[in-house]
Design a protein around this motif. Structure first.
Motif, PDB file in Angstrom:
ATOM      1  N   VAL A  22      45.508  43.838  32.660  1.00  0.00           N
ATOM      2  CA  VAL A  22      44.327  43.456  33.423  1.00  0.00           C
ATOM      3  C   VAL A  22      43.789  44.692  34.123  1.00  0.00           C
TER       4      VAL A  22
ATOM      5  N   LEU B 231      40.739  41.585  30.673  1.00  0.00           N
ATOM      6  CA  LEU B 231      42.125  41.421  30.283  1.00  0.00           C
ATOM      7  C   LEU B 231      42.217  41.824  28.813  1.00  0.00           C
TER       8      LEU B 231
ATOM      9  N   LEU C 113      47.736  33.428  36.072  1.00  0.00           N
ATOM     10  CA  LEU C 113      46.617  33.640  35.154  1.00  0.00           C
ATOM     11  C   LEU C 113      46.233  32.226  34.732  1.00  0.00           C
TER      12      LEU C 113
END
Length: 180
Positions: free
Chosen positions: A27, A34, A137
């Motif tokens: 990231v 990402l 995430l």
């Protein structure tokens, strides 16, 4: 993938004396992206969002922590796109079915890749523990905000993208968060 980001990751892996993982997620806070690599080859680049507040590894900062992490759990496999999670459990509603006041919040949707920090004193242990801070995430109900800082510390992706990623990445995969 940016070579500088990969080099940052490799330096940390070498310092920790651990092996690279087959799947690698990097990231970039600066780029709000990402990057997914499998066996050293680029798979896909995703538009992401990190914290609205400054990056931080400290508890209660609402900042995205940096450094090397591991996906320790993939949550929500089999749930439909847009499912809302609270306490890592599906609530039985898609985000578009929620009350208006709930839809205004940054909801955790579709899938959760739970993270644990791998760097003691930076993102693991004490007041800097990514796992204890519940930094994930995950999908978002505000896909229109992707590409710029918008979260409360988590890394957000589009709902279909996080489902696709969750189907490809397994527990134990590395996720490296760079400020670059």
């Amino acid at each position: 993938m940016n070579v500088i980001l990969k080099d940052e990751y490799l330096k940390v892996v070498e310092q920790l004396k651990i092996e690279e993982t087959q799947d690698l997620l990097i990231v970039s806070v600066k780029q709000q992206r990402l990057y997914h690599q499998k066996e050293g080859k680029s798979v896909k680049t995703y538009v992401a969002s990190t914290s609205l507040k400054a990056p931080s590894c400290k508890e209660d900062s609402l900042g995205t922590p940096w450094g090397l992490h591991e996906v320790c759990e993939v949550i929500g496999v089999g749930q439909p796109l847009g499912m809302v999670f609270q306490g890592r459990k599906p609530i039985g509603l898609h985000y578009w079915d929620c009350e208006e006041d709930m839809q205004q919040k940054n909801l955790i949707t579709s899938r959760i890749l739970r993270l644990t920090g791998l760097q003691e004193g930076l993102n693991r242990g004490g007041e800097q523990d990514t796992f204890k801070r519940f930094v994930y995430l995950h999908g978002t109900n505000h896909e229109d905000r992707l590409g710029r800082p918008a979260s409360s510390g988590c890394i957000q992706l589009g709902n279909q993208e996080v489902i696709d990623l969750a189907n490809q990445v397994s527990s134990g995969s590395h996720l490296f968060i760079s400020l670059n």
